[in-house]
Scaffold this motif. Structure first.
Motif, PDB file in Angstrom:
ATOM      1  N   HIS A  34      94.786 121.366  10.666  1.00  0.00           N
ATOM      2  CA  HIS A  34      95.397 120.361  12.481  1.00  0.00           C
ATOM      3  C   HIS A  34      95.287 119.381  11.999  1.00  0.00           C
ATOM      4  CE1 HIS A  34      95.697 123.593  15.395  1.00  0.00           C
ATOM      5  NE2 HIS A  34      94.256 124.127  14.809  1.00  0.00           N
ATOM      6  N   ALA A  35      95.582 118.221  12.032  1.00  0.00           N
ATOM      7  CA  ALA A  35      95.420 116.827  11.982  1.00  0.00           C
ATOM      8  C   ALA A  35      93.876 116.282  12.214  1.00  0.00           C
ATOM      9  CB  ALA A  35      96.661 115.828  11.983  1.00  0.00           C
ATOM     10  N   MET A  36      93.724 115.179  11.784  1.00  0.00           N
ATOM     11  CA  MET A  36      92.551 114.679  11.742  1.00  0.00           C
ATOM     12  C   MET A  36      92.520 113.644  12.754  1.00  0.00           C
ATOM     13  SD  MET A  36      89.874 111.664   8.662  1.00  0.00           S
ATOM     14  CE  MET A  36      90.497 113.653   7.534  1.00  0.00           C
ATOM     15  N   PRO A  37      91.882 113.813  14.027  1.00  0.00           N
ATOM     16  CA  PRO A  37      91.907 113.050  15.103  1.00  0.00           C
ATOM     17  C   PRO A  37      92.127 111.203  13.979  1.00  0.00           C
ATOM     18  CG  PRO A  37      89.944 113.753  15.610  1.00  0.00           C
ATOM     19  CD  PRO A  37      90.554 114.774  14.043  1.00  0.00           C
ATOM     20  N   ASP A  38      92.270 110.733  14.750  1.00  0.00           N
ATOM     21  CA  ASP A  38      92.457 108.577  14.728  1.00  0.00           C
ATOM     22  C   ASP A  38      91.498 108.196  14.740  1.00  0.00           C
ATOM     23  OD1 ASP A  38      95.093 108.967  13.850  1.00  0.00           O
ATOM     24  OD2 ASP A  38      96.028 108.401  16.105  1.00  0.00           O
ATOM     25  N   ALA A  39      90.466 108.499  15.556  1.00  0.00           N
ATOM     26  CA  ALA A  39      89.101 107.665  15.210  1.00  0.00           C
ATOM     27  C   ALA A  39      88.199 108.152  14.388  1.00  0.00           C
ATOM     28  CB  ALA A  39      88.646 108.219  16.452  1.00  0.00           C
ATOM     29  N   LEU A  40      88.533 109.540  13.592  1.00  0.00           N
ATOM     30  CA  LEU A  40      87.782 109.904  12.601  1.00  0.00           C
ATOM     31  C   LEU A  40      87.830 109.446  10.893  1.00  0.00           C
ATOM     32  CD1 LEU A  40      86.534 113.254  13.123  1.00  0.00           C
ATOM     33  CD2 LEU A  40      85.246 111.712  13.829  1.00  0.00           C
ATOM     34  N   HIS A  41      89.565 108.792  10.719  1.00  0.00           N
ATOM     35  CA  HIS A  41      89.508 107.789  10.251  1.00  0.00           C
ATOM     36  C   HIS A  41      90.013 106.967   9.397  1.00  0.00           C
ATOM     37  CE1 HIS A  41      94.315 108.148  10.035  1.00  0.00           C
ATOM     38  NE2 HIS A  41      93.882 109.056  11.380  1.00  0.00           N
ATOM     39  N   THR A  42      89.823 106.208  10.861  1.00  0.00           N
ATOM     40  CA  THR A  42      90.059 104.525  10.077  1.00  0.00           C
ATOM     41  C   THR A  42      88.535 103.868   9.253  1.00  0.00           C
ATOM     42  OG1 THR A  42      88.476 104.588  12.000  1.00  0.00           O
ATOM     43  CG2 THR A  42      90.831 103.957  12.406  1.00  0.00           C
ATOM     44  N   GLU A  43      89.273 102.790   9.039  1.00  0.00           N
ATOM     45  CA  GLU A  43      88.503 102.364   7.729  1.00  0.00           C
ATOM     46  C   GLU A  43      86.237 101.909   8.462  1.00  0.00           C
ATOM     47  OE1 GLU A  43      86.923 101.721   3.820  1.00  0.00           O
ATOM     48  OE2 GLU A  43      89.577 102.906   4.448  1.00  0.00           O
ATOM     49  N   THR A  44      85.855 101.915   8.273  1.00  0.00           N
ATOM     50  CA  THR A  44      84.507 101.717   8.707  1.00  0.00           C
ATOM     51  C   THR A  44      83.487 101.660   7.776  1.00  0.00           C
ATOM     52  OG1 THR A  44      83.446 101.499   9.741  1.00  0.00           O
ATOM     53  CG2 THR A  44      83.969 103.987   9.976  1.00  0.00           C
ATOM     54  N   ARG A  45      82.542 100.539   7.412  1.00  0.00           N
ATOM     55  CA  ARG A  45      81.987 100.608   6.543  1.00  0.00           C
ATOM     56  C   ARG A  45      80.235 101.297   7.727  1.00  0.00           C
ATOM     57  NH1 ARG A  45      82.037 102.224   2.026  1.00  0.00           N
ATOM     58  NH2 ARG A  45      81.285 100.640   0.585  1.00  0.00           N
ATOM     59  N   GLU A  46      80.102 101.958   8.905  1.00  0.00           N
ATOM     60  CA  GLU A  46      78.587 101.342   9.621  1.00  0.00           C
ATOM     61  C   GLU A  46      78.739 103.487   9.398  1.00  0.00           C
ATOM     62  OE1 GLU A  46      78.993  99.382  12.724  1.00  0.00           O
ATOM     63  OE2 GLU A  46      78.972  97.237  11.676  1.00  0.00           O
ATOM     64  N   MET A  47      77.823 103.597  10.027  1.00  0.00           N
ATOM     65  CA  MET A  47      77.515 104.846  10.241  1.00  0.00           C
ATOM     66  C   MET A  47      77.964 104.600  12.173  1.00  0.00           C
ATOM     67  SD  MET A  47      76.460 107.005   8.229  1.00  0.00           S
ATOM     68  CE  MET A  47      76.574 108.881   9.498  1.00  0.00           C
ATOM     69  N   PRO A  48      78.756 105.557  12.157  1.00  0.00           N
ATOM     70  CA  PRO A  48      79.020 106.124  13.857  1.00  0.00           C
ATOM     71  C   PRO A  48      78.274 105.887  14.876  1.00  0.00           C
ATOM     72  CG  PRO A  48      80.516 107.719  12.513  1.00  0.00           C
ATOM     73  CD  PRO A  48      79.517 107.495  11.486  1.00  0.00           C
ATOM     74  N   ASN A  49      77.997 105.352  16.152  1.00  0.00           N
ATOM     75  CA  ASN A  49      77.602 105.602  17.053  1.00  0.00           C
ATOM     76  C   ASN A  49      77.979 107.565  17.233  1.00  0.00           C
ATOM     77  OD1 ASN A  49      76.757 105.101  20.165  1.00  0.00           O
ATOM     78  ND2 ASN A  49      77.121 104.439  20.263  1.00  0.00           N
ATOM     79  N   PRO A  50      76.610 107.739  17.564  1.00  0.00           N
ATOM     80  CA  PRO A  50      76.383 109.261  17.821  1.00  0.00           C
ATOM     81  C   PRO A  50      77.319 109.581  19.789  1.00  0.00           C
ATOM     82  CG  PRO A  50      74.227 108.705  17.631  1.00  0.00           C
ATOM     83  CD  PRO A  50      75.442 107.759  17.650  1.00  0.00           C
ATOM     84  N   ASP A  51      77.363 109.223  20.407  1.00  0.00           N
ATOM     85  CA  ASP A  51      77.698 108.865  21.840  1.00  0.00           C
ATOM     86  C   ASP A  51      78.607 109.339  21.640  1.00  0.00           C
ATOM     87  OD1 ASP A  51      75.030 109.305  22.520  1.00  0.00           O
ATOM     88  OD2 ASP A  51      75.237 107.307  23.073  1.00  0.00           O
ATOM     89  N   ASP A  52      79.650 108.355  20.393  1.00  0.00           N
ATOM     90  CA  ASP A  52      81.033 108.502  20.686  1.00  0.00           C
ATOM     91  C   ASP A  52      81.826 109.502  19.552  1.00  0.00           C
ATOM     92  OD1 ASP A  52      81.370 106.370  21.946  1.00  0.00           O
ATOM     93  OD2 ASP A  52      80.970 104.567  20.086  1.00  0.00           O
ATOM     94  N   LEU A  53      80.704 111.012  18.920  1.00  0.00           N
ATOM     95  CA  LEU A  53      81.401 111.313  17.878  1.00  0.00           C
ATOM     96  C   LEU A  53      82.124 111.905  18.878  1.00  0.00           C
ATOM     97  CD1 LEU A  53      79.058 110.612  14.954  1.00  0.00           C
ATOM     98  CD2 LEU A  53      81.751 109.843  14.749  1.00  0.00           C
ATOM     99  N   PRO A  54      83.526 113.288  18.269  1.00  0.00           N
ATOM    100  CA  PRO A  54      83.682 114.479  18.502  1.00  0.00           C
ATOM    101  C   PRO A  54      82.331 115.085  16.917  1.00  0.00           C
ATOM    102  CG  PRO A  54      84.925 113.765  17.123  1.00  0.00           C
ATOM    103  CD  PRO A  54      84.100 112.510  17.778  1.00  0.00           C
TER     104      PRO A  54
END
Length: 143
Positions: free
Chosen positions: A89-109
């Motif tokens: 299955h394809a990776m969700p867009d939100a997971l592979h966008t460029e960022t240098r910060e740890m994501p907010n745990p409330d926003d993570l699948p």
């Protein structure tokens, strides 16, 4: 006299089983030692690869065995480039966008922490999907 070096393009493949990730990790560790990578560089590459491959097995293949997970290791004196490929299955867009910060745990699948770590450790990251499957490209600068 200019120093000579060899560029490497090494391909590894495992079945989509979590217990095989350790073997893949050992293979990368051996490759890194052969290329005289520092422990820090090797540890970061190993962590990025393990997180990416675990994500493939858990999410792209949904823990189904019998699927191919491929890792290509490309080396030059300037960088090590890993390409993790699968046909799941394809990776969700939100997971592979460029960022240098740890994501907010409330926003993570489920599984988003691994990609957060990869984004923090990689010098460059790119995801693509084509007729052959999904391809996650991560690079670590060596110089």
């Amino acid at each position: 006299m200019e120093a000579t070096y060899r560029e490497y393009n090494i391909r590894l493949s495992i079945d989509s089983r979590l217990e095989q990730v350790r073997v893949l990790s050992g293979a990368l560790r051996g490759i890194g030692q052969e290329l005289s990578l520092s422990e820090e560089q090797l540890g970061q590459l190993e962590l990025m690869m393990v997180e990416a491959v675990n994500n493939v097995i858990e999410h792209a293949y949904q823990m189904q065995h019998g699927n191919d997970v491929q890792v290509r290791v490309e080396y030059s004196p300037q960088e090590v480039h890993l390409v993790i490929s699968d046909q799941g299955h394809a990776m969700p867009d939100a997971l592979h966008t460029e960022t240098r910060e740890m994501p907010n745990p409330d926003d993570l699948p489920e599984g988003g922490w691994g990609m957060g770590l990869i984004h923090l450790l990689a010098d460059s990251i790119r995801y693509s999907r084509d007729a052959k499957g999904n391809h996650l490209h991560v690079s670590k600068q060596l110089t």
